[in-house]
Motif scaffolding. Sequence first.
Motif, PDB file in Angstrom:
ATOM      1  N   PRO A 224       0.797  -1.238   0.000  1.00 54.90           N
ATOM      2  CA  PRO A 224       0.000   0.000   0.000  1.00 54.90           C
ATOM      3  C   PRO A 224       0.828   1.286   0.000  1.00 54.90           C
ATOM      4  CG  PRO A 224      -0.974  -1.600   1.477  1.00 54.90           C
ATOM      5  CD  PRO A 224       0.343  -2.179   1.022  1.00 54.90           C
ATOM      6  N   GLN A 225       1.914   1.315   0.740  1.00 54.20           N
ATOM      7  CA  GLN A 225       2.735   2.528   0.830  1.00 54.20           C
ATOM      8  C   GLN A 225       3.443   2.845  -0.490  1.00 54.20           C
ATOM      9  OE1 GLN A 225       2.855  -0.103   2.844  1.00 54.20           O
ATOM     10  NE2 GLN A 225       2.334   0.625   4.895  1.00 54.20           N
ATOM     11  N   LYS A 226       3.578   1.868  -1.374  1.00 54.79           N
ATOM     12  CA  LYS A 226       4.277   2.079  -2.639  1.00 54.79           C
ATOM     13  C   LYS A 226       3.339   1.993  -3.844  1.00 54.79           C
ATOM     14  CE  LYS A 226       8.714   0.541  -0.908  1.00 54.79           C
ATOM     15  NZ  LYS A 226       9.919  -0.218  -1.179  1.00 54.79           N
ATOM     16  N   TYR A 227       2.046   1.928  -3.578  1.00 50.75           N
ATOM     17  CA  TYR A 227       1.066   1.712  -4.638  1.00 50.75           C
ATOM     18  C   TYR A 227       1.112   2.789  -5.713  1.00 50.75           C
ATOM     19  CZ  TYR A 227      -3.431   0.632  -6.853  1.00 50.75           C
ATOM     20  OH  TYR A 227      -4.411   0.319  -7.758  1.00 50.75           O
ATOM     21  N   SER A 228       1.182   4.050  -5.318  1.00 46.57           N
ATOM     22  CA  SER A 228       1.172   5.121  -6.329  1.00 46.57           C
ATOM     23  C   SER A 228       2.415   5.054  -7.214  1.00 46.57           C
ATOM     24  CB  SER A 228       1.029   6.500  -5.685  1.00 46.57           C
ATOM     25  OG  SER A 228       2.112   6.767  -4.829  1.00 46.57           O
ATOM     26  N   GLN A 229       3.578   4.674  -6.654  1.00 46.13           N
ATOM     27  CA  GLN A 229       4.794   4.530  -7.465  1.00 46.13           C
ATOM     28  C   GLN A 229       4.660   3.339  -8.415  1.00 46.13           C
ATOM     29  OE1 GLN A 229       4.670   5.220  -4.070  1.00 46.13           O
ATOM     30  NE2 GLN A 229       6.762   5.412  -3.332  1.00 46.13           N
ATOM     31  N   VAL A 230       4.022   2.264  -7.943  1.00 47.04           N
ATOM     32  CA  VAL A 230       3.789   1.096  -8.801  1.00 47.04           C
ATOM     33  C   VAL A 230       2.929   1.505  -9.990  1.00 47.04           C
ATOM     34  CG1 VAL A 230       2.634  -1.157  -8.942  1.00 47.04           C
ATOM     35  CG2 VAL A 230       4.100  -0.633  -6.977  1.00 47.04           C
ATOM     36  N   LEU A 231       1.847   2.231  -9.724  1.00 50.71           N
ATOM     37  CA  LEU A 231       0.967   2.671 -10.808  1.00 50.71           C
ATOM     38  C   LEU A 231       1.716   3.533 -11.825  1.00 50.71           C
ATOM     39  CD1 LEU A 231      -2.328   3.511  -8.875  1.00 50.71           C
ATOM     40  CD2 LEU A 231      -1.860   1.516 -10.320  1.00 50.71           C
ATOM     41  N   LYS A 232       2.572   4.413 -11.345  1.00 50.29           N
ATOM     42  CA  LYS A 232       3.345   5.268 -12.262  1.00 50.29           C
ATOM     43  C   LYS A 232       4.241   4.434 -13.172  1.00 50.29           C
ATOM     44  CE  LYS A 232       3.280   9.350  -9.358  1.00 50.29           C
ATOM     45  NZ  LYS A 232       4.012  10.161  -8.393  1.00 50.29           N
ATOM     46  N   GLN A 233       4.852   3.382 -12.631  1.00 45.47           N
ATOM     47  CA  GLN A 233       5.697   2.510 -13.444  1.00 45.47           C
ATOM     48  C   GLN A 233       4.858   1.736 -14.468  1.00 45.47           C
ATOM     49  OE1 GLN A 233       9.111   2.434 -13.500  1.00 45.47           O
ATOM     50  NE2 GLN A 233       8.785   4.229 -12.210  1.00 45.47           N
ATOM     51  N   LEU A 234       3.700   1.247 -14.032  1.00 45.14           N
ATOM     52  CA  LEU A 234       2.823   0.499 -14.937  1.00 45.14           C
ATOM     53  C   LEU A 234       2.329   1.379 -16.076  1.00 45.14           C
ATOM     54  CD1 LEU A 234       0.764  -1.492 -12.272  1.00 45.14           C
ATOM     55  CD2 LEU A 234       2.487  -2.435 -13.843  1.00 45.14           C
ATOM     56  N   GLU A 235       2.005   2.641 -15.773  1.00 45.41           N
ATOM     57  CA  GLU A 235       1.528   3.574 -16.796  1.00 45.41           C
ATOM     58  C   GLU A 235       2.554   3.787 -17.902  1.00 45.41           C
ATOM     59  OE1 GLU A 235      -1.164   7.066 -15.481  1.00 45.41           O
ATOM     60  OE2 GLU A 235       0.140   6.638 -13.763  1.00 45.41           O
ATOM     61  N   LYS A 236       3.830   3.660 -17.596  1.00 45.01           N
ATOM     62  CA  LYS A 236       4.899   3.885 -18.568  1.00 45.01           C
ATOM     63  C   LYS A 236       5.072   2.711 -19.533  1.00 45.01           C
ATOM     64  CE  LYS A 236       7.637   6.707 -15.400  1.00 45.01           C
ATOM     65  NZ  LYS A 236       8.913   6.750 -14.641  1.00 45.01           N
ATOM     66  N   MET A 237       4.517   1.562 -19.206  1.00 45.37           N
ATOM     67  CA  MET A 237       4.725   0.356 -20.017  1.00 45.37           C
ATOM     68  C   MET A 237       3.785   0.346 -21.217  1.00 45.37           C
ATOM     69  SD  MET A 237       5.114  -2.489 -17.055  1.00 45.37           S
ATOM     70  CE  MET A 237       6.611  -2.647 -16.135  1.00 45.37           C
ATOM     71  N   PRO A 238       4.326   0.367 -22.429  1.00 50.74           N
ATOM     72  CA  PRO A 238       3.469   0.423 -23.619  1.00 50.74           C
ATOM     73  C   PRO A 238       2.615  -0.827 -23.818  1.00 50.74           C
ATOM     74  CG  PRO A 238       5.765   0.150 -24.244  1.00 50.74           C
ATOM     75  CD  PRO A 238       5.748   0.381 -22.765  1.00 50.74           C
ATOM     76  N   GLU A 239       3.018  -1.953 -23.249  1.00 52.35           N
ATOM     77  CA  GLU A 239       2.245  -3.191 -23.392  1.00 52.35           C
ATOM     78  C   GLU A 239       1.002  -3.215 -22.498  1.00 52.35           C
ATOM     79  OE1 GLU A 239       6.660  -3.921 -23.718  1.00 52.35           O
ATOM     80  OE2 GLU A 239       5.381  -3.071 -22.181  1.00 52.35           O
ATOM     81  N   VAL A 240       0.962  -2.306 -21.526  1.00 55.53           N
ATOM     82  CA  VAL A 240      -0.174  -2.217 -20.603  1.00 55.53           C
ATOM     83  C   VAL A 240      -1.180  -1.240 -21.200  1.00 55.53           C
ATOM     84  CG1 VAL A 240      -0.929  -1.593 -18.281  1.00 55.53           C
ATOM     85  CG2 VAL A 240       1.274  -2.760 -18.602  1.00 55.53           C
TER      86      VAL A 240
END
Length: 156
Positions: A82-98
């Motif tokens: 939970p404490q790192k969720y927003s950073q995880v989302l930011k990384q996922l947003e950068k992935m063109p396959e997602v």
Amino acid sequence: MSEQIAEGKIDHIDKKILEIMQDNAKTPYSQIASQLGISEATVHLRIRKLVNAGIIKRFQAVVDPEKVGKRVTAIIAVVAIPQKYSQVLKQLEKMPEVYEIFDVTGEYSTILKVRVKNKEELAKLIDEIGNIDGVENTKTMYVLRVIKEDTRIKIE
């Protein structure tokens, strides 16, 4: 009319315009006007107001992913700290396959819809997602076939 649209209220003509545009955004304004019994200028003004109000987000072509080499679709459920969720989302947003990221309730933090060329690329992507700082684990579901996939929104 602009006050109504700003509040998210649209009338039956706006709804019909949206239905026509969702089926084919290249429908000529003259054809829409003819179908609805209004002037072409009215169609133009209403579409512009729907765009300005953010109801129409963009005009785009719907591409068949398989015909452009994206033959594998998968759903990946991710559990994040939970404490790192927003950073995880930011990384996922950068992935063109997602292609889609859903913030969900339940046992998973987020659900992803991904598209890749083949299962080797999928394996690589799963590893990449699993290595994001803050991702605890993932569960991947390989899509065997698509029964229904629709980008159109039913307007009531």
